[in-house]
Design a protein around this motif. Structure first.
Motif, PDB file in Angstrom:
ATOM      1  N   THR A   1       0.825  -1.212   0.000  1.00 16.10           N
ATOM      2  CA  THR A   1       0.000   0.000   0.000  1.00 16.10           C
ATOM      3  C   THR A   1       0.855   1.256   0.000  1.00 16.10           C
ATOM      4  N   GLY A   2       2.073   1.173   0.559  1.00 18.35           N
ATOM      5  CA  GLY A   2       2.993   2.305   0.469  1.00 18.35           C
ATOM      6  C   GLY A   2       3.363   2.594  -0.972  1.00 18.35           C
ATOM      7  N   LEU A   3       3.654   1.536  -1.711  1.00 18.13           N
ATOM      8  CA  LEU A   3       3.973   1.669  -3.132  1.00 18.13           C
ATOM      9  C   LEU A   3       2.796   2.290  -3.889  1.00 18.13           C
ATOM     10  N   LEU A   4       1.607   1.784  -3.634  1.00 14.23           N
ATOM     11  CA  LEU A   4       0.424   2.287  -4.336  1.00 14.23           C
ATOM     12  C   LEU A   4       0.102   3.729  -3.949  1.00 14.23           C
ATOM     13  N   GLY A   5       0.285   4.064  -2.676  1.00 11.35           N
ATOM     14  CA  GLY A   5       0.019   5.426  -2.239  1.00 11.35           C
ATOM     15  C   GLY A   5       0.932   6.440  -2.900  1.00 11.35           C
ATOM     16  N   TRP A   6       2.207   6.091  -3.014  1.00 12.28           N
ATOM     17  CA  TRP A   6       3.175   6.997  -3.654  1.00 12.28           C
ATOM     18  C   TRP A   6       2.839   7.150  -5.139  1.00 12.28           C
ATOM     19  N   LEU A   7       2.542   6.024  -5.800  1.00 15.56           N
ATOM     20  CA  LEU A   7       2.223   6.085  -7.221  1.00 15.56           C
ATOM     21  C   LEU A   7       0.925   6.851  -7.487  1.00 15.56           C
ATOM     22  N   PHE A   8      -0.021   6.766  -6.566  1.00 10.84           N
ATOM     23  CA  PHE A   8      -1.264   7.531  -6.717  1.00 10.84           C
ATOM     24  C   PHE A   8      -0.970   9.027  -6.755  1.00 10.84           C
ATOM     25  N   VAL A   9      -0.102   9.480  -5.859  1.00  8.82           N
ATOM     26  CA  VAL A   9       0.271  10.895  -5.836  1.00  8.82           C
ATOM     27  C   VAL A   9       1.005  11.264  -7.121  1.00  8.82           C
ATOM     28  N   GLU A  10       1.935  10.403  -7.561  1.00  6.77           N
ATOM     29  CA  GLU A  10       2.668  10.684  -8.796  1.00  6.77           C
ATOM     30  C   GLU A  10       1.748  10.692 -10.013  1.00  6.77           C
TER      31      GLU A  10
ATOM     32  N   THR B   1       6.458   6.700 -11.551  1.00  7.74           N
ATOM     33  CA  THR B   1       7.846   6.384 -11.885  1.00  7.74           C
ATOM     34  C   THR B   1       8.356   5.155 -11.140  1.00  7.74           C
ATOM     35  N   THR B   2       9.420   4.573 -11.674  1.00 11.15           N
ATOM     36  CA  THR B   2      10.060   3.452 -10.987  1.00 11.15           C
ATOM     37  C   THR B   2      10.673   3.902  -9.673  1.00 11.15           C
ATOM     38  N   LEU B   3      11.280   5.085  -9.661  1.00  9.10           N
ATOM     39  CA  LEU B   3      11.831   5.609  -8.413  1.00  9.10           C
ATOM     40  C   LEU B   3      10.724   5.809  -7.388  1.00  9.10           C
ATOM     41  N   GLY B   4       9.567   6.266  -7.835  1.00  4.63           N
ATOM     42  CA  GLY B   4       8.436   6.435  -6.937  1.00  4.63           C
ATOM     43  C   GLY B   4       7.942   5.114  -6.383  1.00  4.63           C
ATOM     44  N   ALA B   5       7.898   4.085  -7.227  1.00  4.21           N
ATOM     45  CA  ALA B   5       7.468   2.763  -6.771  1.00  4.21           C
ATOM     46  C   ALA B   5       8.415   2.228  -5.700  1.00  4.21           C
ATOM     47  N   ALA B   6       9.716   2.344  -5.956  1.00  2.00           N
ATOM     48  CA  ALA B   6      10.699   1.867  -4.984  1.00  2.00           C
ATOM     49  C   ALA B   6      10.618   2.664  -3.683  1.00  2.00           C
ATOM     50  N   SER B   7      10.523   3.979  -3.802  1.00  3.83           N
ATOM     51  CA  SER B   7      10.471   4.845  -2.618  1.00  3.83           C
ATOM     52  C   SER B   7       9.188   4.624  -1.835  1.00  3.83           C
ATOM     53  N   GLY B   8       8.072   4.422  -2.547  1.00  2.00           N
ATOM     54  CA  GLY B   8       6.806   4.188  -1.867  1.00  2.00           C
ATOM     55  C   GLY B   8       6.801   2.895  -1.080  1.00  2.00           C
ATOM     56  N   ALA B   9       7.366   1.835  -1.669  1.00  6.70           N
ATOM     57  CA  ALA B   9       7.460   0.574  -0.946  1.00  6.70           C
ATOM     58  C   ALA B   9       8.301   0.742   0.319  1.00  6.70           C
TER      59      ALA B   9
ATOM     60  N   LEU C   1      -0.398   2.879   3.346  1.00 10.34           N
ATOM     61  CA  LEU C   1      -0.984   3.818   2.385  1.00 10.34           C
ATOM     62  C   LEU C   1      -0.733   5.259   2.811  1.00 10.34           C
ATOM     63  N   THR C   2      -0.911   5.536   4.092  1.00 11.95           N
ATOM     64  CA  THR C   2      -0.684   6.892   4.608  1.00 11.95           C
ATOM     65  C   THR C   2       0.766   7.310   4.412  1.00 11.95           C
ATOM     66  N   ALA C   3       1.692   6.401   4.755  1.00 10.18           N
ATOM     67  CA  ALA C   3       3.108   6.734   4.629  1.00 10.18           C
ATOM     68  C   ALA C   3       3.496   6.955   3.168  1.00 10.18           C
TER      69      ALA C   3
ATOM     70  N   ALA D   1       1.692   7.999   0.648  1.00 12.14           N
ATOM     71  CA  ALA D   1       1.169   9.267   0.137  1.00 12.14           C
ATOM     72  C   ALA D   1       1.859  10.466   0.780  1.00 12.14           C
ATOM     73  N   VAL D   2       1.982  10.455   2.105  1.00  8.65           N
ATOM     74  CA  VAL D   2       2.556  11.612   2.811  1.00  8.65           C
ATOM     75  C   VAL D   2       4.041  11.768   2.482  1.00  8.65           C
ATOM     76  N   CYS D   3       4.778  10.671   2.478  1.00 10.00           N
ATOM     77  CA  CYS D   3       6.218  10.758   2.210  1.00 10.00           C
ATOM     78  C   CYS D   3       6.504  11.239   0.792  1.00 10.00           C
ATOM     79  N   SER D   4       5.593  10.952  -0.146  1.00 14.73           N
ATOM     80  CA  SER D   4       5.797  11.427  -1.522  1.00 14.73           C
ATOM     81  C   SER D   4       5.770  12.949  -1.585  1.00 14.73           C
ATOM     82  N   TYR D   5       5.023  13.565  -0.689  1.00 19.11           N
ATOM     83  CA  TYR D   5       5.039  15.022  -0.592  1.00 19.11           C
ATOM     84  C   TYR D   5       6.224  15.502   0.247  1.00 19.11           C
ATOM     85  N   ALA D   6       6.547  14.754   1.300  1.00 21.69           N
ATOM     86  CA  ALA D   6       7.589  15.175   2.233  1.00 21.69           C
ATOM     87  C   ALA D   6       8.961  15.288   1.597  1.00 21.69           C
TER      88      ALA D   6
END
Length: 435
Positions: free
Chosen positions: A246-255, A262-270, A294-296, A298-303
Motif C-alpha cells: 500500500t505504500g507503493l500504491l500510495g506513492w504512485l497515486f500521488v505521482e 515512476t520506478t523511483l516512486g514505486a521503490a520509494s513508496g514501498a 498507504l498513509t506513509a 502518500a505523505v512521504c511522496s510530498y515530504a
C-alpha cells in the motif's frame, strides 16, 4: 531483558538465524538503493559508506554497544551497564529468552548497522570518507545505543516507564536515522548546484534491485523481532508485506495525479510503507497495516519535496522517507493498536482513548530531538577539527576518483580490451556519462 541461562528453543533459534542473515543483507541492499540514486561520479563512494558501516558498527557493538544497550540498566532507564563489555560473560550456552544470547546480540547488531548506513544518504556526494570513518563509531555509541536502550533494553524508560510501543525500530532506527540525517546535512550544507543542476538517479534498475533486497530483508527485520517462530512473527510478516504494497500504491497515486508514475516512486513508496510498519507491525491488525502503509506512501511522496522549500539538502530523502515515515508509523500505533496484537494496549479507534497516542507522541519528540541535537554536535566537532565536507574540487570531479581512485563505469573501454573508437560502436550502445 534477562540474560540468565536457560534452554534455547531450536525452532526459534533457526528462525532468528535466518532473520539475522536477512537483516544483514539489508545493508548491501541499501548500498545498491543509494548507489543507484546518486550520479555516476560518486557511486562507489556511496556503496563504501554503507559497507564500511558494517565493519565499524560491528566492532563498536561487540566492544561496548551490546552491553550498554541490553545490559542491566545503570542509570534510571537511560543506559545499560558494562557487565558484558567485550561480550564478556557470554558463551554458547547463554540464553536470551528462547534463543542463544550471542545470536540475539548479532540480530540486534544488524539493526545498529543499517541505522548508521541510512544516515549516509543525507550527505551523499559531499562527505569526506575519512570523516565518515570517525563519525560512525562515535555516533553509534552516543546516539543509537542510548535510544535502543530506552526502547528495548531492560529498564529502558520509553518501554517500561512511559509505556510507548515500538515493535521493530521506528524510534531507534527510522526516526533516529532521519533526525540524524537532517542534522548532518545542515552541518555540511547543500551540494554544489543544489536546486540548480539536475541530480537525477543514474541507474534506476540498481535502485529497484536495492529496494527489492531491502523488502526481502525487511521480513527478517520485522518478523524476526518476535524473537521466535510463532504467530506474532507470522502476523508481523503479513503486516510488513501489506504495508509495503500500500505504500507503493500510495506513492504512485500521488505521482499519477502529477502526471507520471515512476520506478523511483514505486521503490520509494514501498520503502516508505515498510518504514512506517516497522514500529507498528506487532501492534496493529491487517487493516491497520494497510492504512499505515498507504498513509506513509502518500505523505512521504510530498515530504521529499520539503527540502527544496526549506533549503536543506537531504540528498537521498532520508528525512522525507525515514523520519516522516517513522513518525507516521509510531504515532499510528496510538490509533490502530489492537489488544489481540499488543496483549493489552489499544489505540484510539479500538477504545483506548488518547492515552497511547500521547505516549507515542512524547516518545517521538524526545527521540527526534535527542538524535538531532547529539548528531549535530558530533558533526560540528568533526567539521571544526578535521573537516567533514569534501573539497569543492573533489565534489566537482567526483568522490569515486578523488577519494577511492576508482570509477564505477569506464565508458571509453569495452570489457578489458583496448579502447575502441566511438565510430565503430553502434549508436544504441553509446553511453553519455552524467555529470
Amino acid at each position: 531483558m534477562s540474560l540468565a541461562a536457560a534452554s534455547a528453543d531450536t525452532g526459534d533459534t533457526a528462525w532468528l538465524l535466518a532473520a539475522t542473515a536477512l537483516v544483514l543483507l539489508m545493508t548491501p541492499g541499501l548500498a545498491l538503493f543509494y548507489g543507484g540514486m546518486v550520479r555516476t561520479k560518486s557511486v562507489l563512494n556511496m556503496l563504501m559508506m554503507s559497507f564500511v558501516s558494517i565493519a565499524l558498527v560491528t566492532v563498536v557493538w561487540l566492544a561496548a554497544g551490546f552491553s550498554l544497550t541490553f545490559g542491566e540498566d545503570a542509570a534510571g532507564g537511560l543506559i545499560g551497564g558494562l557487565d558484558h563489555i567485550g561480550m564478556s560473560g557470554l558463551g554458547p550456552d547463554s540464553v536470551q529468552g528462547t534463543v542463544p544470547t550471542l545470536l540475539f546480540a548479532t540480530f540486534q547488531l544488524t539493526f545498529a548497522i543499517i541505522t548508521a548506513a541510512l544516515v549516509s544518504g543525507a550527505v551523499a556526494d559531499r562527505a569526506k570518507f575519512g570523516a565518515w570513518l570517525v563519525f560512525v563509531p562515535v555516533w553509534a555509541l552516543l546516539v543509537y545505543v542510548p535510544v535502543a536502550h530506552w526502547v528495548w533494553g531492560p529498564g529502558g524508560w520509553i518501554l517500561e516507564k512511559l509505556g510507548a510501543l515500538d515493535f521493530a525500530g521506528g524510534l531507534p532506527v527510522e526516526i533516529v536515522s532521519g533526525a540524524s540525517g537532517l542534522a548532518l546535512c545542515l552541518v555540511l550544507g547543500p551540494r554544489l548546484g543544489f536546486k540548480k543542476d539536475s541530480m537525477r538517479p543514474h541507474n534506476l534498475p540498481m535502485v529497484m534491485l536495492g529496494a527489492g533486497l531491502l523488502w526481502f530483508g525487511w521480513f527478517g527485520f520485522n518478523a524476526g523481532s518476535a524473537l521466535g517462530a510463532n504467530g506474532l512473527a507470522a502476523a508481523a510478516f503479513l503486516n510488513t508485506l501489506a504495508a509495503g504494497c500500500t505504500g507503493l500504491l500510495g506513492w504512485l497515486f500521488v505521482e499519477q495525479k502529477r502526471g507520471h508514475p515512476t520506478t523511483l516512486g514505486a521503490a520509494s513508496g514501498a520503502v516508505a510503507g515498510l518504514v512506517a510498519i516497522t514500529p507498528s507491525c506487532g501492534s496493529v491488525s491487517l487493516l491497520g497495516a494497510l492504512v499505515v502503509g498507504l498513509t506513509a506512501g502518500a505523505v512521504c511522496s510530498y515530504a521529499v519535496g520539503w527540502k527544496f522549500k526549506l533549503n536543506y539538502d537531504d540528498s537521498l530523502d532520508v528525512v522525507g522517507v525515514h523520519l516522516v515515515g517513522g513518525v507516521i508509523g509510531t504515532l499510528l500505533i496510538g490509533v490502530f493498536a489492537v489488544d489481540s496484537m499488543t496483549g493489552g494496549a489499544e489505540g484510539l479507534l479500538y477504545g483506548g482513548g488518547l492515552a497511547q497516542l500521547g505516549k507515542q507522541l512524547l516518545a517521538v519528540v524526545v527521540v527526534a530531538v535527542y538524535a538531532f541535537a547529539v548528531t549535530y554536535g558530533i558533526g560540528k566537532l568533526i567539521d571544526v577539527t578535521m573537516g567533514f565536507r569534501a573539497s569543492e574540487e573533489q565534489e566537482q570531479t567526483g568522490l569515486d576518483l578523488t577519494v577511492h581512485a576508482e570509477t564505477a563505469y569506464d565508458h571509453g573501454v569495452l570489457g578489458h580490451g583496448a579502447p575502441v573508437s566511438s565510430s565503430v560502436v553502434p549508436h544504441a550502445q553509446k553511453v553519455t556519462p552524467q555529470a
